[in-house]
Write an enzyme that holds these catalytic residues in place. Structure first.
Site, short mmCIF file in Angstrom:
data_model
loop_
_atom_site.label_atom_id
_atom_site.label_comp_id
_atom_site.label_asym_id
_atom_site.label_seq_id
_atom_site.Cartn_x
_atom_site.Cartn_y
_atom_site.Cartn_z
N CYS A 270 0.80 -1.24 0.00
CA CYS A 270 0.00 0.00 0.00
C CYS A 270 0.82 1.28 0.00
O CYS A 270 0.81 2.03 -0.97
CB CYS A 270 -0.93 0.00 1.21
SG CYS A 270 -2.13 -1.32 1.15
N1 NAD Z 1 -2.61 -6.20 1.76
C1 NAD Z 1 -3.10 -5.15 2.38
O1 NAD Z 1 -2.78 -4.93 3.54
C2 NAD Z 1 -4.07 -4.20 1.73
C3 NAD Z 1 -4.73 -3.26 2.52
C4 NAD Z 1 -5.64 -2.40 1.95
C5 NAD Z 1 -5.88 -2.45 0.57
N2 NAD Z 1 -5.22 -3.36 -0.20
C6 NAD Z 1 -5.53 -3.39 -1.62
O2 NAD Z 1 -6.31 -4.55 -1.91
C7 NAD Z 1 -5.99 -5.04 -3.21
C8 NAD Z 1 -5.55 -6.49 -3.12
O3 NAD Z 1 -4.38 -6.55 -2.32
P1 NAD Z 1 -3.91 -7.88 -1.62
O4 NAD Z 1 -2.87 -7.46 -0.63
O5 NAD Z 1 -5.06 -8.69 -1.15
O6 NAD Z 1 -3.22 -8.62 -2.87
P2 NAD Z 1 -2.78 -10.15 -2.97
O7 NAD Z 1 -1.72 -10.22 -3.98
O8 NAD Z 1 -2.55 -10.71 -1.60
O9 NAD Z 1 -4.10 -10.86 -3.52
C9 NAD Z 1 -4.59 -10.67 -4.81
C10 NAD Z 1 -5.14 -11.99 -5.30
O10 NAD Z 1 -5.74 -11.76 -6.57
C11 NAD Z 1 -5.46 -12.87 -7.40
N3 NAD Z 1 -5.65 -12.45 -8.77
C12 NAD Z 1 -4.83 -11.77 -9.60
N4 NAD Z 1 -5.42 -11.55 -10.77
C13 NAD Z 1 -6.64 -12.11 -10.73
C14 NAD Z 1 -7.71 -12.22 -11.63
N5 NAD Z 1 -7.65 -11.68 -12.84
N6 NAD Z 1 -8.81 -12.89 -11.23
C15 NAD Z 1 -8.88 -13.43 -10.00
N7 NAD Z 1 -7.91 -13.36 -9.08
C16 NAD Z 1 -6.79 -12.69 -9.44
C17 NAD Z 1 -4.05 -13.26 -7.04
O11 NAD Z 1 -3.76 -14.61 -7.40
C18 NAD Z 1 -4.08 -13.07 -5.52
O12 NAD Z 1 -4.49 -14.24 -4.85
C19 NAD Z 1 -4.92 -4.09 -3.76
O13 NAD Z 1 -5.53 -3.10 -4.52
C20 NAD Z 1 -4.33 -3.47 -2.51
O14 NAD Z 1 -3.77 -2.22 -2.76
C21 NAD Z 1 -4.32 -4.25 0.35
#
Ligand code: NAD
Length: 436
Positions: A270
């Site tokens: 983030c």
């Molecule tokens: N990790 C955090 O602490 C956090 C906090 C707030 C917001 N976010 C936001 O949330 C979003 C996701 O982050 P995250 O940390 O969960 O990411 P992550 O990488 O842990 O998870 C994303 C998942 O999406 C899957 N994926 C990718 N492309 C795909 C598709 N086309 N169809 C289906 N699945 C698909 C991946 O395999 C993965 O399992 C981002 O925008 C991030 O900025 C993350």
């Protein structure tokens, strides 16, 4: 039965796309609330782990996945045609930056295309990925309307930012207040009703753009304040003043001050990334984001600063970095998780190796490195035995995991460079501990 009735009586099927740090706990929250859930991911390893009852996100515990296998319906699949079965679809896919700090919305676009293929009247779609304002309206909406369906009437579209902080014990997905903004009034109201089934406090905001921008403000606020304390650290260190003591002192003010702490650089999905989504979008309206860029400049310079502190500390001990052995403690970007995304530890290792040091790392949560976008270190976590710790010329503290026994590390190391003030409470000799 219409969508609102299905939501109210708990029969609405909730599909979550992207079962990562954000998507998996969110899906579990809806499941715990008794709603039928389907998880979608392109990663077959995640789907099979969920089928086998294994949790690939260690900080959430195996119990979360075991629970998914009992109670309300839960399925995990890579078959996106099954999106048609869902009444509500929530997208939690990655939103990284491209090589030139430009938003990479390819995952969001791909998901929107998958949803559009089977979009049917009565479906509610929500984006949770962090992104610049107007993404939901400008990137997702046209793909759905191209199907000939009308938003707010046939289908519904909203944005709700994820505020997950993995590893945090005092708040969970259910207890972190949730902002929700619709593309139109009907969409916003349905999204609010859905989240209220699983989340304690849901806060409706004027529209999707307010919700998108609020998330960015939260992260930019952190990035800017972290940069400020990092700058204070460099200035105060040069003056021989302990920045940690200064922050502790300032924190006694009961209003108007919030403590942020310096470190070896920004990490995670983030804070190093999201602010630049606004920088990019701001250009469209002829504006620049000076605070974001200055904060980025200072925070990105931190690994270099920490390495220079290592170099000076070793020099004071009559040792050159070249040919020395350095142990980096902590590969994850923050304590008590196994998340290494954008972790400054990688840059620290790379820079020390460039100076000719032989570098090892220890991290109780990361037994080996894996191939990442920028790095492929092919390293394994070394053991923290008395003899091993003592064999390094310098121990560099990059992440203050709770599992570390700092007294043991202080007692057995030749020289320690501490970028986290992790050794503040150790007793005995301290001359070999240097802050960075
Ligand atoms: N990790 C955090 O602490 C956090 C906090 C707030 C917001 N976010 C936001 O949330 C979003 C996701 O982050 P995250 O940390 O969960 O990411 P992550 O990488 O842990 O998870 C994303 C998942 O999406 C899957 N994926 C990718 N492309 C795909 C598709 N086309 N169809 C289906 N699945 C698909 C991946 O395999 C993965 O399992 C981002 O925008 C991030 O900025 C993350």
């Amino acid at each position: 039965m219409n969508l609102r009735e299905k939501i109210e009586n708990g029969s609405a099927i909730v599909g979550v796309i992207g079962l990562g740090y954000v998507g998996l706990p969110l899906l579990a929250a809806f499941h715990r609330a008794g709603l039928p859930t389907i998880g979608f991911d392109v990663d077959p390893a995640k789907i099979s782990a969920l089928h086998e009852g294994r949790n690939y996100l260690k900080h959430l515990g195996d119990e979360l996945v075991t629970c998914l296998k009992s109670g309300a319906k839960f399925e995990a699949t890579a078959d996106f045609a099954r999106l048609a079965e869902c009444d509500a679809i929530i997208s939690c896919v990655p939103t990284p930056l491209g090589q030139h700090l430009e938003p990479d919305l390819s995952y969001v676009e791909k998901t929107a295309e998958d949803v559009a293929k089977t979009l049917r009247p009565g479906q509610l779609v929500i984006l949770e990925s962090t992104t610049y304002p107007r993404t939901t309206r400008e990137v997702m909406l046209p793909k759905f309307e191209a199907r000939g369906l009308k938003c707010g009437q046939d289908f519904f579209l909203a944005y709700s930012p994820e505020r997950e902080d993995p590893g945090r014990k005092d708040f969970s997905t259910q207890t972190i207040p949730k902002l929700v903004g619709g593309i139109d009034e009907a969409s916003g109201a349905l999204a609010v009703a859905l989240y209220r089934k699983a989340i304690k406090q849901v806060i409706p905001v004027a529209n999707a753009e307010v919700a998108e921008a609020a998330k960015l403000l939260e992260n930019i606020y952190r990035a800017v304040n972290i940069a400020l304390v990092n700058e204070m650290k460099m200035v105060l260190t040069a003056m021989g003043i302990d920045v940690w003591e200064v922050i502790r002192a300032a924190s006694t003010k009961p209003f108007g001050f919030q403590a942020f702490y310096p470190g070896p650089g920004l990490g995670g999905h983030c804070i190093p990334i999201d602010p630049f989504y606004l920088t990019w979008k701001a250009r469209e309206v002829g504006m620049s984001t000076k605070f974001i860029e200055l904060a980025g400049e200072i925070n990105h310079a931190m690994p270099e600063y920490v390495v220079s502190r290592v170099s000076l500390a070793m020099n004071d001990h009559g040792k050159a970095v070249k040919g020395s052995r350095v142990l980096v403690l902590g590969l994850a970007y923050k304590p008590d998780v196994d998340d290494v995304r954008e972790s400054p530890s990688f840059e620290l290792i790379e820079k020390l190796e460039e100076l000719g040091a032989h570098v090892d790392y220890n991290d109780p949560h990361v037994s080996a490195t894996h191939k990442m976008r920028k790095y492929d270190l092919q390293m394994h976590s070394v053991e923290l035995t008395k003899e091993n710790v003592a064999s390094y010329d310098c121990v560099l503290v990059a992440t203050h995991h709770a599992a570390y026994d700092w007294q043991f590390i202080a007692d057995n190391s030749k020289l320690i460079v501490d970028s986290r003030n992790a050794l503040r409470n150790v007793s005995g000799r301290r001359e070999h501990i240097v802050q960075a």
